[in-house]
Scaffold this motif. Structure first.
Motif: not given
Length: 198
Positions: A129-131, A138-140, A175-178
């Motif tokens: 959702x943050x991405x 979407x869907x990342x 790996x990083x988040x949004x």
């Protein structure tokens, strides 16, 4: 011991500059070690039990504060051990053991709080959702990339660390988040591997 090293407790950048910056110029302190005063003291409190050494009859130990500050300065700038040795008045041989031990301690105390992979469906959904909200993807569920760090050829390693550019390297994958916060990091794959292989 060289005589100028013996004056560490009075003349080093830790005992002079850092104390001045912490009292007078917080912005420059943050720029110098990449942490503000509160972050620095909190991190020092967390790592001190892991990095503090005892004084001996021969000499006073390098303090936990000196060890942390030296390592943060190295991580912020990539300065040579010789240059750091002159600034902190610590031999470059000791610096080469201080930096890895402090990095291990930082990792150990901060990993549970800051390097956390989602563990259930709702946490993964929050990342996705943050991405979508911030980046319109979407869907990342993460952004993945690798970085190669140059190393000296390890003894008897053959071509294991020899990469496609003709250098000896180790690979870091993350790996990083949004919000560009690390969720996962892998460091140490041999340079001959491709990113896809890692």
């Amino acid at each position: 011991m060289r005589s100028w090293l013996a004056r560490r407790e009075k003349e080093s950048v830790y005992h002079r500059l850092l104390k001045e910056l912490s009292l007078e110029d917080h912005e420059t302190m943050r720029n110098w070690i990449r942490l503000d005063k509160d972050q620095y003291h909190k991190l020092l409190q967390l790592v001190t039990p892991l990095i503090a050494k005892k004084d001996t009859r021969m000499r006073k130990a390098v303090t936990a504060g000196e060890r942390l500050t030296l390592t943060l300065r190295y991580l912020a700038t990539g300065e040579s051990h010789a240059s750091l040795g002159c600034q902190f008045r610590i031999s470059h041989n000791l610096i080469s053991s201080i930096i890895p031990s402090v990095c291990r301690a930082i990792y150990q105390v901060l990993k549970p709080q800051f390097l956390r992979f989602p563990t259930n469906q709702s946490e993964w959904q929050k990342v996705a959702n943050n991405y979508f909200t911030q980046w319109n993807f979407p869907m990342c569920i993460g952004a993945l990339d690798g970085k190669r760090g140059l190393i000296s050829k390890p003894p008897r390693s053959g071509s294991e660390y020899y990469d496609y550019k003709g250098h000896f390297t180790l690979i870091m994958m993350a790996v990083v988040d949004a919000n560009c916060n690390f969720m996962y990091v892998d460091v140490g794959a041999s340079g001959r591997a491709s990113d896809a292989g890692v």
